[in-house]
Design an enzyme around this catalytic site. Structure first.
Site, PDB file in Angstrom:
ATOM      1  N   CYS A 158      -2.089  -0.841   7.693  1.00 48.95           N
ATOM      2  CA  CYS A 158      -1.338   0.555   7.636  1.00 48.95           C
ATOM      3  C   CYS A 158      -1.521   1.417   8.726  1.00 48.95           C
ATOM      4  O   CYS A 158      -0.717   1.917   9.318  1.00 48.95           O
ATOM      5  CB  CYS A 158      -1.761   1.349   6.332  1.00 48.95           C
ATOM      6  SG  CYS A 158      -1.582   0.596   4.868  1.00 48.95           S
ATOM      7  N   GLU A 183       0.939   4.209   1.583  1.00 49.84           N
ATOM      8  CA  GLU A 183       1.341   4.764   2.845  1.00 49.84           C
ATOM      9  C   GLU A 183       2.484   3.763   3.530  1.00 49.84           C
ATOM     10  O   GLU A 183       3.465   4.047   4.069  1.00 49.84           O
ATOM     11  CB  GLU A 183       0.471   5.306   3.689  1.00 49.84           C
ATOM     12  CG  GLU A 183      -0.403   3.939   4.357  1.00 49.84           C
ATOM     13  CD  GLU A 183      -2.022   3.804   3.424  1.00 49.84           C
ATOM     14  OE1 GLU A 183      -2.854   3.664   3.838  1.00 49.84           O
ATOM     15  OE2 GLU A 183      -1.683   3.722   2.129  1.00 49.84           O
ATOM     16  N   CYS A 235      -6.230   1.365   5.954  1.00 49.08           N
ATOM     17  CA  CYS A 235      -6.569   0.350   6.118  1.00 49.08           C
ATOM     18  C   CYS A 235      -6.141  -0.030   7.736  1.00 49.08           C
ATOM     19  O   CYS A 235      -5.323   0.761   8.182  1.00 49.08           O
ATOM     20  CB  CYS A 235      -6.397  -0.810   5.099  1.00 49.08           C
ATOM     21  SG  CYS A 235      -4.682  -1.250   5.219  1.00 49.08           S
ATOM     22  N   HIS A 294       0.988  -1.137  -0.100  1.00 48.94           N
ATOM     23  CA  HIS A 294       0.115   0.153  -0.168  1.00 48.94           C
ATOM     24  C   HIS A 294       0.984   1.403   0.049  1.00 48.94           C
ATOM     25  O   HIS A 294       1.902   1.137   0.522  1.00 48.94           O
ATOM     26  CB  HIS A 294      -0.813   0.190   1.278  1.00 48.94           C
ATOM     27  CG  HIS A 294      -1.947  -0.954   1.003  1.00 48.94           C
ATOM     28  ND1 HIS A 294      -2.887  -0.904   2.056  1.00 48.94           N
ATOM     29  CD2 HIS A 294      -2.347  -1.934   0.219  1.00 48.94           C
ATOM     30  CE1 HIS A 294      -3.750  -2.004   1.815  1.00 48.94           C
ATOM     31  NE2 HIS A 294      -3.426  -2.613   0.725  1.00 48.94           N
TER      32      HIS A 294
END
Length: 155
Positions: A91, A60, A88, A58
């Site tokens: 993260c 981040e 999410c 992802h």
């Protein structure tokens, strides 16, 4: 007129949006992120789950890994994360564990966001508290995501 602090937030979120646009060009879900330390972007990334075939790729998460390398520590306690979509659980957990100072995100994610959409994970009694602010350039981020998924459905 916007304050100096707000101008900085928009500047950094625009940088995250540029990363999201890179993801879109590579047929990845258009989410981008930057990590800021001492008023300077030290890491940039965008979603690469399809390319890398890694669940943790992802935007981040990748940006925070780059930032850790850059500063030579897993502790990102004086860093801010700007991301174009609400994080999410994975993260958000990484942000708490790495002790991010501030999280700024653009669009809400009603399907998997845990800053406020599904749960308010950052308000749970973890050992570290993160300041969270949402809505910065939310319309731009939302439009990018909606257009991406519309194109996908047409294929």
């Amino acid at each position: 007129m916007k304050s100096q602090e707000n101008l900085k937030k928009y500047k950094y979120m625009r940088a995250a949006l540029k990363e999201a646009q890179k993801a879109e060009k590579e047929n990845e879900v258009p989410v981008g992120a930057v990590v800021v330390f001492e008023d300077k972007i030290i890491a940039r990334a965008y979603n690469k789950r399809e390319q890398k075939q890694e669940f943790h790729s992802h935007a981040e998460f990748l940006a925070m890994m780059k930032a850790s390398k850059k500063i030579g520590s897993w502790r990102l306690e004086n860093c801010d994360v700007y991301v174009t979509l609400e994080p999410c659980p994975m993260c958000a957990g990484a942000m708490i564990q790495s002790r991010i100072k501030n999280l700024y995100y653009a669009a809400d994610d009603p399907k998997s966001g845990v800053a406020k959409s599904i749960i308010e994970m950052f308000n749970l009694p973890f050992n570290h508290k993160i300041n969270v602010e949402s809505g910065i350039l939310a319309n731009e981020s939302q439009e990018l995501l909606e257009n991406f998924f519309k194109r996908l459905r047409k294929k």
